[in-house]
Design a protein around this motif. Structure first.
Motif, PDB file in Angstrom:
ATOM      1  N   ASN A 324     -35.844   7.340   2.313  1.00 17.47           N
ATOM      2  CA  ASN A 324     -35.989   8.924   2.720  1.00 17.47           C
ATOM      3  C   ASN A 324     -35.971   8.669   4.458  1.00 17.47           C
ATOM      4  N   GLU A 345     -38.279  13.665  -0.058  1.00 14.76           N
ATOM      5  CA  GLU A 345     -37.763  12.588  -1.152  1.00 14.76           C
ATOM      6  C   GLU A 345     -36.664  11.738  -0.465  1.00 14.76           C
ATOM      7  N   ARG A 347     -33.545   9.782  -0.996  1.00 12.22           N
ATOM      8  CA  ARG A 347     -31.851  10.225  -1.391  1.00 12.22           C
ATOM      9  C   ARG A 347     -31.214   9.102  -0.932  1.00 12.22           C
ATOM     10  N   ASP A 366     -32.393   9.284  -6.512  1.00 11.44           N
ATOM     11  CA  ASP A 366     -33.805   8.864  -5.990  1.00 11.44           C
ATOM     12  C   ASP A 366     -34.022   7.493  -6.379  1.00 11.44           C
TER      13      ASP A 366
END
Length: 496
Positions: A324, A345, A347, A366
């Motif tokens: 992240n 989040e 990613r 994720d």
């Protein structure tokens, strides 16, 4: 045999304790009386002379006070004089944020270097954004060089908030000029706002100073939105020199943009070159290597803001846990990549877009699921916020901004996608537009000439594409433009 240093120190302390007791009590050996606002203080002139150059001179040269038993101290109030005397006799004094400037003034007046030095060390500990301007003025007045350095650093680090403080409005123009010269490179907009407020605080005396202050600002580093505010500022519009400076800068920026837009591509990371940053000049076909990323990144996403490139997310390799983390590279300085606040989040294989001063991160993977979530990073507030999710979860998407809208192109959601979505920021809503000619995952894209170019990617049969597809928003259609010499996968590209 001789007394130890500790024994000698105790001997001196015992003598001073007795003399301090004597001045407060019996007064058997006191030979002078200091008076301040009607209050008397018995003292020993030799003790005061030993601690204070002010009293040493007073009691040793041919002055009236040398022979007077009662000496008036006009500039130090009784309570403060008692504190000074306590320091002279015992070395003890209570310095606080409330009285530190009074103690500093008294130490300067009485010429007690030990007290001034102690006060200096205390002030260094309490410098902050709220008091740095005031303390800077005292540092200049009393030659506190290290305090001056500390306050200048505090002003530099907190310039935007410092310029809103009431003390800022009281600055002289010379101090304003010094502060402007010490600013960080990304503070031009805050500096302009502060200069305008400072001039308008006393326009009759300061308006004529505006031109010189304005000329010290680097207008070229301001955003287009802020430049519009500059253009409408009365102090700029009413002054021909300032107006010409603004116009000249806009012409220069336009020429630079015209010359550079679309001329170079910066390819960042990707499998096999996880930390590489390579500039490819479209016209000359030349390659140039920039400093490496601070973190290996495969499946990252990137955007360019002014002369800064932002990279978000990704992973060390295609099998690793997603990041992240984010970082930024300044194309002007070209020294290193700098860390930014993390996304909400983790990613990898997400998309990104830039609208105004906001960076958007779209979808992604994720490590467990393909995501429809999206978030926005405000470069001004340095904060991430969640926005409307995609209609269809996707990772490995290509993502660009065209005409103020964000396009999420292809990707993967347990199957390869050819669908394309368009995000309208004002409505905070995603809608579908024309699909690609084929399903593409992990391609990359950019905008050139008001059209979207999508390069490479993994196809439905898991082969790697060489093709470049082009989207025309006016006709809502995709066509194939040309093919690359080699297949391309998991790189990221921006037009610079």
């Amino acid at each position: 045999m001789r007394p130890t240093p500790k024994e000698r120190s105790l001997h001196k302390e015992k003598i001073m304790d007795y003399l301090n007791f004597d001045r407060k009590g019996p007064k058997r050996h006191c030979n002078k009386t200091l008076t301040s606002d009607g209050k008397n203080f018995s003292v020993h002139d030799c003790i005061l002379g030993a601690a204070s150059d002010y009293f040493k001179t007073m009691f040793s040269v041919e002055m009236k006070e040398k022979y007077d038993e009662v000496v008036c101290v006009k500039n130090v109030p009784p309570k403060r004089l008692e504190n000074v005397l306590e320091f002279i006799y015992s070395g003890d004094i209570d310095v606080t944020e409330e009285n530190m400037l009074e103690v500093l003034e008294d130490s300067e007046y009485t010429q007690i270097e030990g007290l001034k030095s102690f006060c200096n060390q205390f002030i260094l500990q309490v410098v902050n954004a709220d008091n740095c301007l005031k303390l800077r003025a005292y540092a200049k007045r009393y030659n506190l060089d290290d305090v001056l350095d500390k306050t200048d650093q505090s002003i530099k680090e907190n310039l935007a908030s410092v310029m809103k403080h009431k003390d800022f409005m009281q600055l002289e123009v010379d101090d304003m000029t010094i502060i402007i010269k010490q600013r960080n490179k990304d503070q031009e907009e805050a500096v302009f706002t502060g200069i305008v407020q400072w001039v308008n605080y006393n326009p009759s005396q300061r308006e004529e100073l505006f031109v010189n202050l304005f000329s010290q600002i680097d207008i070229s580093s301001m955003s287009s939105g802020f430049l519009a505010k500059v253009a409408y500022e009365n102090l700029v519009r009413s002054n021909l020199v300032c107006s010409n400076m603004l116009v000249d800068n806009l012409i220069k920026s336009f020429r630079q943009l015209t010359a550079e837009t679309g001329a170079e591509l910066l390819v960042i990371g990707g499998e096999g070159s996880e930390k590489d940053c390579v500039v490819y000049n479209v016209n000359t076909k030349e390659l140039k290597y920039l400093p490496e990323l601070s973190t290996k990144r495969v499946g990252a996403t990137s955007v360019k803001v002014g002369r800064k490139v932002y990279v978000a997310g990704g992973a060390e390799n295609s099998d690793a846990v997603a990041y992240n983390t984010c970082e930024m590279f300044d194309l002007n300085e070209q020294t290193k990549w700098n860390s930014l606040p993390c996304m909400g989040e983790c990613r990898e294989f997400c998309g990104s877009g830039l609208i105004g001063d906001s960076l958007y991160c779209i979808g992604g993977f994720d490590g467990t699921i393909h995501s429809a979530s999206c978030e926005r990073y405000d470069a001004r507030s340095d904060v991430w916020n969640e926005i409307a999710p995609l209609n269809q979860a996707r990772s490995g998407l290509a993502c660009v901004v065209l005409d103020g809208n964000i396009y999420a192109i292809g990707g993967l959601d347990n199957k390869y996608l050819s669908t394309v979505e368009c995000y309208e920021p004002r409505a905070d809503k995603w809608r579908f537009v024309a699909s690609l000619s084929k399903e593409l995952n992990r391609s990359f894209s950019c905008v050139v000439g008001n059209k979207i170019y999508v390069v490479g990617g993994e196809m439905n049969d898991e082969s790697i594409s060489k093709s470049v597809e082009v989207y025309d928003p006016t006709s809502d259609e995709w066509t194939t433009a040309f093919e690359l010499q080699n297949p391309a996968l998991d790189a990221t590209v921006v037009v610079i």
